[in-house]
Design a protein around this motif. Structure first.
Motif, short mmCIF file in Angstrom:
data_model
loop_
_atom_site.label_atom_id
_atom_site.label_comp_id
_atom_site.label_asym_id
_atom_site.label_seq_id
_atom_site.Cartn_x
_atom_site.Cartn_y
_atom_site.Cartn_z
N LYS A 126 3.09 -1.10 -11.71
CA LYS A 126 2.48 0.12 -11.19
C LYS A 126 3.05 1.34 -11.93
O LYS A 126 4.07 1.24 -12.61
N LYS A 127 2.38 2.47 -11.77
CA LYS A 127 2.77 3.68 -12.50
C LYS A 127 3.30 4.74 -11.54
O LYS A 127 2.84 4.86 -10.40
N ASP A 129 2.47 4.45 -1.19
CA ASP A 129 2.14 5.30 -2.34
C ASP A 129 3.06 6.52 -2.46
O ASP A 129 2.84 7.40 -3.29
N GLU A 160 1.28 8.09 -10.65
CA GLU A 160 -0.13 7.83 -10.36
C GLU A 160 -0.33 6.89 -9.18
O GLU A 160 -1.16 7.15 -8.30
N ASP A 161 0.44 5.79 -9.15
CA ASP A 161 0.29 4.82 -8.06
C ASP A 161 1.27 5.06 -6.92
O ASP A 161 0.90 4.97 -5.74
N ILE A 162 2.50 5.35 -7.26
CA ILE A 162 3.53 5.62 -6.25
C ILE A 162 4.34 6.83 -6.69
O ILE A 162 4.89 6.85 -7.80
N ILE A 173 9.15 -0.08 -9.53
CA ILE A 173 7.71 0.20 -9.55
C ILE A 173 7.12 -0.17 -10.91
O ILE A 173 6.06 -0.82 -10.99
N ASN A 174 7.82 0.23 -11.96
CA ASN A 174 7.35 -0.13 -13.32
C ASN A 174 7.37 -1.64 -13.53
O ASN A 174 6.45 -2.20 -14.13
N THR A 219 0.82 -1.23 0.00
CA THR A 219 0.00 0.00 0.00
C THR A 219 0.85 1.28 0.00
O THR A 219 0.30 2.38 0.06
#
Length: 327
Positions: free
Chosen positions: A254-255, A232, A258-260, A249-250, A230
């Motif tokens: 995840k983006k 961010d 936007e996400d983190i 992260i990529n 979770t």
């Protein structure tokens, strides 16, 4: 054969003392100076700065010790140190230590042997026993047992600032990612005060703080993010670590942002004209370099200099944090 001062004096028809004064920019008669300079040019005479240093205790050369020249921050710092020294008619001796204390000790010995006038050092090695307050030495970020002059960015405020910027961008579960050394230095405040500020703001905060050297930071970050899915918002010890975080992260699908969201520390750019490689707490690299040179030359010239100088950090927006416009 290489021309000597005696050769210059003989050709110019003057004494050795006159040649020495011209070489060291001590005023002499214009006619004498003209003769000496003409002889120097004709003989292609070059001053042996090390030999002169042994006699005068001054070489007009400063050594810069870096852990590595591969790191963009260290390279940029070296650029500004050299620029400032050139403006003051000093030369730079660049010393890439690879973090090896024995190499750094050899460079320190160069001061004692009058081969350089002083040292500016970025070092995390165990060299405390070789550093004394009588040594013309200016440290960056690190302090020693003895009262040695050092220059640092405000890492305390930098850590707090990173937490506040993530908070303003609606992060709820943040993390610090980085490494540390056993040697005492100001960079450890980045984690400490980020964590304290995050907790003050009511943010959930995790920490991945590894002992250096770190062999595979990306793998460590991946395990960390899988353990805390979770998260961010991430603050990293350097911009290079931030790039590692973005890669992981990529990889996890995840983006960013936007996400983190990710904030680094240093203020790295690929060139002066391009944007920051990540959103970052930027160090005033040019000011740090110029301040370090100024302090060191004050010491060399026997002037007073403050033992600790703290320069401000600032948040610089890149592409790894959310925009705040129209909010």
């Amino acid at each position: 054969m290489k021309a000597t001062m005696k050769d210059v004096a003989k050709l110019a028809g003057v004494g050795l003392g006159s040649v020495s004064r011209v070489i060291n920019n001590v005023p002499v008669k214009e006619s004498t100076a003209a003769k000496v300079k003409a002889a120097i040019k004709e003989l292609n005479y070059e001053t042996d700065i090390y030999a002169r240093g042994l006699k005068t205790n001054k070489t007009d050369t400063v050594a810069l010790i870096l852990p590595t020249i591969w790191h963009p921050f260290f390279a940029e710092f070296a650029y500004y140190v050299e620029t400032e020294l050139e403006e003051r008619n000093y030369k730079l001796l660049l010393c890439n230590s690879d973090g090896r204390p024995e190499k750094e000790y050899e460079y320190i010995q160069m001061v004692r042997q009058n081969k350089v006038d002083g040292i500016i050092g970025i070092t995390y090695s165990d060299i405390d026993q070789y550093i004394s307050s009588s040594l013309p030495f200016v440290s960056i970020d690190r302090y020693f047992t003895e009262d040695v002059i050092y220059v640092t960015t405000d890492n305390v405020e930098g850590g707090r600032l990173a937490a506040r910027e993530l908070f303003k961008r609606d992060a709820k579960h943040v993390a610090f990612v980085g490494g540390h050394q056993e040697t005492p230095n100001e960079t450890k405040n980045r984690r400490k005060y980020f964590q304290l500020e995050a907790e003050r703001l009511g943010l959930e905060c995790e920490v991945l703080d590894l002992m250096e050297p770190i062999h595979d930071l990306q793998s460590d970050i991946e395990k960390f993010l899988l353990e805390y899915p979770t998260i961010d918002g991430i603050f990293t010890i350097t911009d290079l670590a931030a790039l590692d975080a973005v890669h992981v992260i990529n990889k996890l699908g995840k983006k960013v942002p936007e996400d983190i969201q990710v904030i680094g520390f240093d203020g790295l750019k690929m060139t002066k004209e391009t944007q920051y490689v990540v959103s970052t707490i930027a160090q005033p690299v040019e000011d740090m370099a110029r301040t370090a040179v100024s302090l060191l030359l004050n010491v060399v010239e026997g002037k007073e200099a403050p033992s600790r100088t703290v320069l401000p950090a600032a948040f610089k927006e890149g592409t790894t944090t959310k925009k705040l416009e129209n909010r």
